[in-house]
Scaffold this motif. Structure first.
Motif, short mmCIF file in Angstrom:
data_model
loop_
_atom_site.label_atom_id
_atom_site.label_comp_id
_atom_site.label_asym_id
_atom_site.label_seq_id
_atom_site.Cartn_x
_atom_site.Cartn_y
_atom_site.Cartn_z
N VAL A 116 26.45 34.09 49.33
CA VAL A 116 27.46 32.51 48.95
C VAL A 116 28.16 32.99 47.81
O VAL A 116 29.93 32.27 48.63
N GLY A 117 28.23 34.01 47.33
CA GLY A 117 29.54 34.36 46.31
C GLY A 117 29.99 35.12 46.97
O GLY A 117 31.35 35.41 46.49
N GLU A 118 29.51 36.15 47.93
CA GLU A 118 30.78 36.82 48.57
C GLU A 118 31.96 36.21 49.51
O GLU A 118 32.70 36.89 49.08
N LEU A 119 31.14 35.17 49.89
CA LEU A 119 32.04 34.41 50.59
C LEU A 119 33.20 33.70 50.24
O LEU A 119 34.09 33.58 50.72
N GLU A 120 32.57 32.85 49.33
CA GLU A 120 33.66 32.54 48.32
C GLU A 120 34.62 32.61 48.14
O GLU A 120 35.69 32.22 48.60
N VAL A 121 34.92 33.86 48.04
CA VAL A 121 35.83 34.44 48.01
C VAL A 121 37.13 34.24 49.00
O VAL A 121 38.36 34.89 48.49
N TYR A 122 36.39 33.95 49.95
CA TYR A 122 37.33 34.54 51.31
C TYR A 122 37.21 32.37 51.98
O TYR A 122 38.07 32.86 52.74
N GLY A 123 37.15 31.99 51.00
CA GLY A 123 36.70 30.90 51.43
C GLY A 123 36.16 29.90 52.62
O GLY A 123 36.05 29.70 53.15
N LEU A 124 35.26 30.97 53.21
CA LEU A 124 33.88 30.86 53.78
C LEU A 124 32.78 30.30 52.74
O LEU A 124 32.59 30.48 51.29
N VAL A 125 32.50 29.80 53.40
CA VAL A 125 30.92 28.69 53.13
C VAL A 125 29.36 28.48 54.03
O VAL A 125 30.14 27.98 55.33
N PRO A 126 28.20 29.31 54.06
CA PRO A 126 27.50 29.21 54.73
C PRO A 126 26.39 28.25 54.78
O PRO A 126 26.14 27.57 54.05
N SER A 127 25.88 28.17 56.02
CA SER A 127 24.91 27.08 55.47
C SER A 127 23.55 27.47 56.50
O SER A 127 23.68 27.92 57.66
N ARG A 128 22.33 26.79 56.02
CA ARG A 128 21.12 27.48 56.78
C ARG A 128 21.09 26.65 58.33
O ARG A 128 21.85 25.23 58.51
N THR A 129 20.57 27.63 59.43
CA THR A 129 20.58 27.19 60.54
C THR A 129 19.11 27.68 61.16
O THR A 129 18.77 28.55 61.03
N GLY A 130 18.16 26.23 61.87
CA GLY A 130 17.03 27.01 62.75
C GLY A 130 16.03 26.88 61.11
O GLY A 130 16.19 26.46 60.27
N PRO A 131 15.21 27.25 61.98
CA PRO A 131 13.42 27.40 60.73
C PRO A 131 14.06 27.78 59.87
O PRO A 131 14.82 29.01 60.31
N ALA A 132 13.45 27.85 59.08
CA ALA A 132 13.29 28.48 57.57
C ALA A 132 12.92 30.06 57.65
O ALA A 132 13.76 31.40 57.17
N GLU A 133 11.79 30.42 58.93
CA GLU A 133 11.40 31.62 58.60
C GLU A 133 12.33 32.56 59.51
O GLU A 133 12.34 33.79 59.55
N ALA A 134 13.06 31.98 60.41
CA ALA A 134 14.49 32.97 61.25
C ALA A 134 15.26 33.15 60.39
O ALA A 134 16.11 34.19 60.45
N GLY A 135 16.24 32.93 58.66
CA GLY A 135 16.33 32.86 58.06
C GLY A 135 18.24 33.63 58.58
O GLY A 135 18.96 33.87 57.60
N MET A 136 18.31 32.44 59.06
CA MET A 136 19.56 32.05 60.05
C MET A 136 20.98 31.44 59.03
O MET A 136 20.36 29.93 58.84
N TYR A 137 21.92 31.95 58.82
CA TYR A 137 23.10 31.09 58.99
C TYR A 137 23.99 30.72 59.73
O TYR A 137 24.31 32.24 60.27
N VAL A 138 24.63 29.92 59.40
CA VAL A 138 26.07 29.40 60.16
C VAL A 138 27.15 29.71 59.02
O VAL A 138 26.90 29.67 57.35
N ILE A 139 27.94 30.62 59.40
CA ILE A 139 29.36 30.56 58.10
C ILE A 139 30.88 30.35 58.72
O ILE A 139 31.03 30.57 59.84
N ALA A 140 31.17 29.44 57.73
CA ALA A 140 32.31 29.04 58.50
C ALA A 140 33.62 28.60 57.47
O ALA A 140 33.07 28.70 55.84
N ARG A 141 34.52 28.33 57.84
CA ARG A 141 35.88 27.82 56.11
C ARG A 141 35.27 26.26 56.12
O ARG A 141 34.51 25.56 57.17
#
Length: 238
Positions: free
Chosen positions: A213-238
């Motif tokens: 979250v902190g690294e992406l914030e610098v570039y105006g990007l935001v991560p959000s979780r997607t899929g089941p928790a065990e997949a550990g997957m994130y979608v990153i968008a503006r």
């Protein structure tokens, strides 16, 4: 560039295959309606590339794979499938050296972000922020552990092909406050007897959700979780 998969490539593709029936639908949902082109980072033998192509049947795909051994599998898989051959371009460089399209609909980085140190990740985020089309996104997964702790040896996967059984074993030890060294052992058995063993080691940079979250914030990007928790997957968008 040293090919970390030179000795283990013969096992990687077949051992990754069992994971994709579960990962594929989650990735497809995360990529729903994104425009092309799509970059597949560390495409390996192409399981993810094929999943992207199935999810986005009209999108151009750029598959980046610097390992010659894995890339040979990827090229064969792409060439063997008419649905892939005309729209998948395979690049032999690493992501940070590859000549990517000026604008991207998506960037997919499955099972690969740990190969990039913090400086490398920041270069990825900067490039992503400058290239994403409206509605575009990145999809990645974070793999455990999130902290630099020792991981006892465990069997990660077992695959039977013909009379042979192939096992992938892993253990890890801390190599710094945010880095692990993984030691992987690939064991082959036939008729219940061991007939081969290959060991490899590689460094893996750790990334927590908080740091992402902190690294992406610098570039105006935001991560959000997607899929089941065990997949550990994130979608990153503006």
């Amino acid at each position: 560039m040293v090919d970390q998969y030179e000795r283990s490539a013969e096992f990687i593709d077949v051992m990754m295959a069992p994971r994709w029936p579960a990962l594929g639908p989650v990735l497809a949902e995360a990529l729903r309606e994104v425009p092309g082109p799509v970059v597949d980072v560390g495409a390996g033998g192409g399981h993810g590339t094929r999943a992207i192509a199935n999810a986005l049947p009209d999108a151009e795909i750029v598959a980046v794979e610097p390992s010659p051994a894995l890339r040979s599998v990827l090229l064969a898989r792409v060439n063997d499938d008419p649905r892939l051959r005309d729209r998948v371009t395979v690049l032999p460089e690493g992501l940070l050296e590859a000549e990517l399209p000026d604008r991207l609909g998506a960037l997919v980085a499955m099972n690969v972000i740990g190969h990039f140190d913090p400086a490398g990740r920041n270069r990825i985020w900067e490039s992503l922020a400058g290239r994403l089309l409206p509605g575009g996104r990145a999809v990645l997964n974070l793999q455990p552990p999130a902290e630099a702790v020792a991981v006892p040896e465990f069997r990660a996967v077992e695959v039977r092909i013909g009379r042979r059984v192939y096992e992938g074993w892993g253990r890890a030890e801390p190599a710094g406050p945010d880095r692990l060294t993984w030691h992987m052992t690939y064991r082959t058995h036939q008729d219940g007897k061991p007939v081969g063993e290959v060991g490899v080691s590689y460094d893996w940079w750790l990334l927590t959700e908080e740091r992402l979250v902190g690294e992406l914030e610098v570039y105006g990007l935001v991560p959000s979780r997607t899929g089941p928790a065990e997949a550990g997957m994130y979608v990153i968008a503006r």
